[in-house]
Design a protein around this motif. Structure first.
Motif, mmCIF file in Angstrom:
data_model
loop_
_atom_site.group_PDB
_atom_site.id
_atom_site.type_symbol
_atom_site.label_atom_id
_atom_site.label_comp_id
_atom_site.label_asym_id
_atom_site.label_seq_id
_atom_site.Cartn_x
_atom_site.Cartn_y
_atom_site.Cartn_z
ATOM 1 N N MET A 1 0.829 -1.205 0.000
ATOM 2 C CA MET A 1 0.000 0.000 0.000
ATOM 3 C C MET A 1 0.864 1.257 0.000
ATOM 4 N N TYR A 2 1.990 1.219 0.702
ATOM 5 C CA TYR A 2 2.901 2.375 0.680
ATOM 6 C C TYR A 2 3.549 2.506 -0.698
ATOM 7 N N ARG A 3 3.922 1.390 -1.279
ATOM 8 C CA ARG A 3 4.635 1.406 -2.555
ATOM 9 C C ARG A 3 3.804 2.012 -3.676
ATOM 10 N N VAL A 4 2.485 1.786 -3.636
ATOM 11 C CA VAL A 4 1.630 2.305 -4.708
ATOM 12 C C VAL A 4 0.997 3.650 -4.335
ATOM 13 N N GLY A 5 1.375 4.190 -3.185
ATOM 14 C CA GLY A 5 0.883 5.512 -2.802
ATOM 15 C C GLY A 5 -0.465 5.515 -2.099
ATOM 16 N N ALA A 6 -0.952 4.340 -1.683
ATOM 17 C CA ALA A 6 -2.231 4.292 -0.976
ATOM 18 C C ALA A 6 -2.108 4.866 0.433
ATOM 19 N N ILE A 7 -0.904 4.800 1.014
ATOM 20 C CA ILE A 7 -0.615 5.438 2.294
ATOM 21 C C ILE A 7 0.684 6.222 2.154
ATOM 22 N N ARG A 8 0.841 7.257 2.979
ATOM 23 C CA ARG A 8 2.007 8.147 2.869
ATOM 24 C C ARG A 8 3.143 7.768 3.804
ATOM 25 N N ASN A 9 2.806 7.144 4.929
ATOM 26 C CA ASN A 9 3.820 6.771 5.915
ATOM 27 C C ASN A 9 4.258 5.335 5.685
ATOM 28 N N GLU A 10 5.556 5.148 5.582
ATOM 29 C CA GLU A 10 6.067 3.822 5.275
ATOM 30 C C GLU A 10 6.173 2.973 6.548
ATOM 31 N N PRO A 11 5.527 1.815 6.579
ATOM 32 C CA PRO A 11 5.670 0.909 7.714
ATOM 33 C C PRO A 11 6.897 0.015 7.521
ATOM 34 N N HIS A 12 7.755 -0.025 8.523
ATOM 35 C CA HIS A 12 8.948 -0.873 8.462
ATOM 36 C C HIS A 12 8.767 -2.168 9.236
ATOM 37 N N SER A 13 7.789 -2.177 10.130
ATOM 38 C CA SER A 13 7.506 -3.345 10.949
ATOM 39 C C SER A 13 6.029 -3.339 11.302
ATOM 40 N N TRP A 14 5.484 -4.514 11.589
ATOM 41 C CA TRP A 14 4.079 -4.584 12.016
ATOM 42 C C TRP A 14 3.872 -3.811 13.311
ATOM 43 N N LYS A 15 4.936 -3.625 14.090
ATOM 44 C CA LYS A 15 4.832 -2.892 15.347
ATOM 45 C C LYS A 15 4.639 -1.391 15.126
ATOM 46 N N ASP A 16 4.845 -0.929 13.900
ATOM 47 C CA ASP A 16 4.576 0.485 13.599
ATOM 48 C C ASP A 16 3.084 0.780 13.669
ATOM 49 N N TYR A 17 2.249 -0.186 13.315
ATOM 50 C CA TYR A 17 0.808 0.059 13.236
ATOM 51 C C TYR A 17 -0.010 -0.808 14.190
ATOM 52 N N PHE A 18 0.670 -1.478 15.134
ATOM 53 C CA PHE A 18 -0.007 -2.177 16.228
ATOM 54 C C PHE A 18 0.534 -1.657 17.550
ATOM 55 N N PHE A 19 -0.341 -1.541 18.547
ATOM 56 C CA PHE A 19 0.108 -1.157 19.884
ATOM 57 C C PHE A 19 1.005 -2.257 20.448
ATOM 58 N N ASP A 20 1.999 -1.831 21.214
ATOM 59 C CA ASP A 20 2.908 -2.778 21.860
ATOM 60 C C ASP A 20 2.172 -3.453 23.023
ATOM 61 N N ASP A 21 2.029 -4.769 22.945
ATOM 62 C CA ASP A 21 1.305 -5.482 23.983
ATOM 63 C C ASP A 21 1.877 -6.893 24.091
ATOM 64 N N PRO A 22 2.158 -7.376 25.308
ATOM 65 C CA PRO A 22 2.694 -8.730 25.459
ATOM 66 C C PRO A 22 1.807 -9.805 24.844
ATOM 67 N N ALA A 23 0.509 -9.551 24.786
ATOM 68 C CA ALA A 23 -0.413 -10.545 24.239
ATOM 69 C C ALA A 23 -0.202 -10.765 22.745
ATOM 70 N N LEU A 24 0.484 -9.826 22.076
ATOM 71 C CA LEU A 24 0.717 -9.921 20.635
ATOM 72 C C LEU A 24 2.107 -10.438 20.311
ATOM 73 N N ALA A 25 2.792 -10.977 21.288
ATOM 74 C CA ALA A 25 4.155 -11.476 21.080
ATOM 75 C C ALA A 25 4.173 -12.504 19.946
ATOM 76 N N GLY A 26 5.167 -12.374 19.093
ATOM 77 C CA GLY A 26 5.287 -13.300 17.969
ATOM 78 C C GLY A 26 4.512 -12.860 16.743
ATOM 79 N N GLY A 27 3.979 -11.642 16.757
ATOM 80 C CA GLY A 27 3.227 -11.136 15.601
ATOM 81 C C GLY A 27 4.141 -10.853 14.427
ATOM 82 N N SER A 28 3.523 -10.549 13.295
ATOM 83 C CA SER A 28 4.315 -10.222 12.098
ATOM 84 C C SER A 28 3.445 -9.437 11.120
#
Length: 356
Positions: A329-356
Motif C-alpha cells: 500500500m505504501y509502494r503504490v501511494g495508498a498510504i504516505r507513511n512507510e511501515p517498516h515493521s508490524w509494530k509500527d501500526y499495532f500497539f505494543d502489547d505482550p499478548a501480541l508477542a510473535g506477531g508479524s
C-alpha cells in the motif's frame, strides 16, 4: 491673579467611572477563571464502558464468543470494574473508520486495509493502531461465471462485490494481486469492476446467479455457502496465495487516547479476546452454536464446523503476515507513511508477542 484649576468631574460621574472599573475587573476575573478552566486538564472519561464495531462473518467469531460468554465483563471484574459493553454492526471499512474517528465506537473491527488507511491518516494525531488480530482465515474471490478462471478473465460485463472499494482488505488484496500480474502502475485495474456490497447480499447474488454480480471477494462463511450453493461457483483467488501464506485479514484497532485513558478496560478487552481464542480451540462445537445464536445465522451447522476446524484457519490474536500488504500500500501511494515493521501500526502489547 487667579490660578486656572483643572476642572473636576462631578461626583456622580466619578461614581459611574468607579462602578464601571469594578465591572471591568469582575469581567476580567471571570474571564481568567474561564481561561484557567480551559487550560486545566479535564478528567478522562471514567473507565468501565466500551463500544465495539463488528461486521459480518465467521472472522468475527472471537467477538461473538466474548459477547455470548460475557468475557469482557468477567475480565473487567478482575480489574475491579463493572464494564458496560455496547455492540454495533456495520458493513465496510469506510463506515467502521468513520465511526471510530467520530467517537461513536472505541474498538473497530475491519480488515488490515482499513487499518492501514486510518493508521496513516491519523499518524501523529489520534494515532490509531491495531489492538489485536481476529485470526488467520483465507478469503476467496468466488465467481459464478464459468469463463472466469483468473482475475485476468474478468471483463466489463462482470462486477466484483466486496465490502468497500479501495478500502476493504478484500479490495487491497485484489489490488495486490493485480499489481503482481500487471505491474504496480496497474494495481487498481479492477477497481472499475468492483462494487461495494454487504457480504450477505453479495452471497445471495452469487448463489442465485442471473445478475451483473459475477464475483464476490468475501470471507467465511459466505464464500463457502456460495461454493456449496451454486454449481458454477468456483475459487478464482485465495488471499493466502497473494500474501504468501496464512495471514491476519481482519483486525481490531483503536485510538491511542482510548487505550491511554482506559487502561483497565483495554486490558480486560485484550484478556477477553485471549479467553475467546482458547474457548474456540477447545470447544469448536460450542463456538459454532454461539455463532449461529449471536448472528441469528441461517447456515448449515456442519458447514460452519468445517470452517472452524479448517487447518488453514487459526483463531489467534497475534497478527500474522500483515506487513507485505502494508508495504504494498505504501509502494503504490495508498498510504504516505512507510511501515517498516508490524509494530509500527499495532500497539505494543505482550499478548501480541510473535506477531508479524
Amino acid at each position: 491673579m487667579q490660578f486656572l484649576r483643572r476642572p473636576t468631574a462631578p461626583r456622580s460621574s466619578f461614581v459611574r467611572r468607579f462602578a464601571a472599573s469594578l465591572v471591568a475587573l469582575s469581567i476580567s476575573a471571570l474571564a481568567l477563571v474561564a481561561v484557567l478552566g480551559v487550560i486545566a486538564p479535564t478528567p478522562a472519561r471514567a473507565e468501565g464502558q466500551i463500544r465495539v464495531a463488528e461486521q459480518f462473518g465467521v472472522v468475527y467469531l472471537l467477538l461473538n464468543v466474548a459477547r455470548d460468554q460475557q468475557l469482557i465483563e468477567k475480565e473487567g471484574r478482575k480489574q475491579g470494574l463493572d464494564i458496560k459493553v455496547d455492540w454495533l454492526k456495520l458493513s465496510g471499512g469506510s463506515a467502521v473508520n468513520d465511526a471510530l474517528l467520530s467517537g461513536s465506537v472505541d474498538i473497530a473491527g475491519a480488515g488490515v486495509g482499513p487499518l492501514m488507511t486510518i493508521w496513516d491518516r491519523t499518524h501523529g494525531h489520534q494515532n490509531v493502531k491495531g489492538v489485536a488480530s481476529l485470526g488467520n482465515l483465507p478469503y476467496y474471490l468466488v465467481s459464478n461465471n464459468p469463463r472466469v478462471k483468473t482475475i485476468a478473465d474478468f471483463t466489463g460485463k462482470d462486477r466484483i462485490a466486496l465490502p468497500a472499494v479501495g478500502v476493504s482488505v478484500q479490495s487491497r488484496v485484489l489490488q495486490f494481486a493485480s499489481a503482481k500480474l500487471w505491474g504496480d502502475k496497474s494495481f487498481d485495474r479492477l477497481d472499475r469492476l468492483s462494487q461495494a456490497m454487504p457480504h450477505p447480499d453479495a452471497a445471495a447474488a452469487i448463489i442465485a446467479g442471473g445478475t451483473e454480480i459475477t464475483g464476490h471477494f468475501g470471507n467465511p462463511p459466505f464464500q463457502e455457502q456460495e461454493l456449496a450453493g451454486n454449481p458454477n461457483a468456483h475459487i478464482v483467488l485465495n488471499s493466502y496465495d497473494v500474501l504468501g501464506g496464512p495471514s491476519s485479514a481482519t483486525v481490531l484497532y483503536a485510538t491511542e487516547k482510548f487505550r491511554t485513558d482506559n487502561p483497565k478496560t483495554y486490558r480486560a478487552f485484550i484478556d477477553a479476546l485471549a479467553d475467546a481464542s482458547r474457548f474456540v480451540a477447545a470447544n469448536p462445537d460450542a463456538a459454532a452454536d454461539i455463532y449461529i445464536r449471536v448472528n441469528h445465522a441461517k447456515i448449515d451447522r456442519g458447514l460452519l464446523l468445517k470452517i472452524i476446524r479448517n487447518p488453514d484457519v487459526q483463531f489467534k490474536i497475534a497478527p500474522q503476515n500483515t506487513l507485505p500488504l502494508a508495504q504494498f500500500m505504501y509502494r503504490v501511494g495508498a498510504i504516505r507513511n512507510e511501515p517498516h515493521s508490524w509494530k509500527d501500526y499495532f500497539f505494543d502489547d505482550p499478548a501480541l508477542a510473535g506477531g508479524s
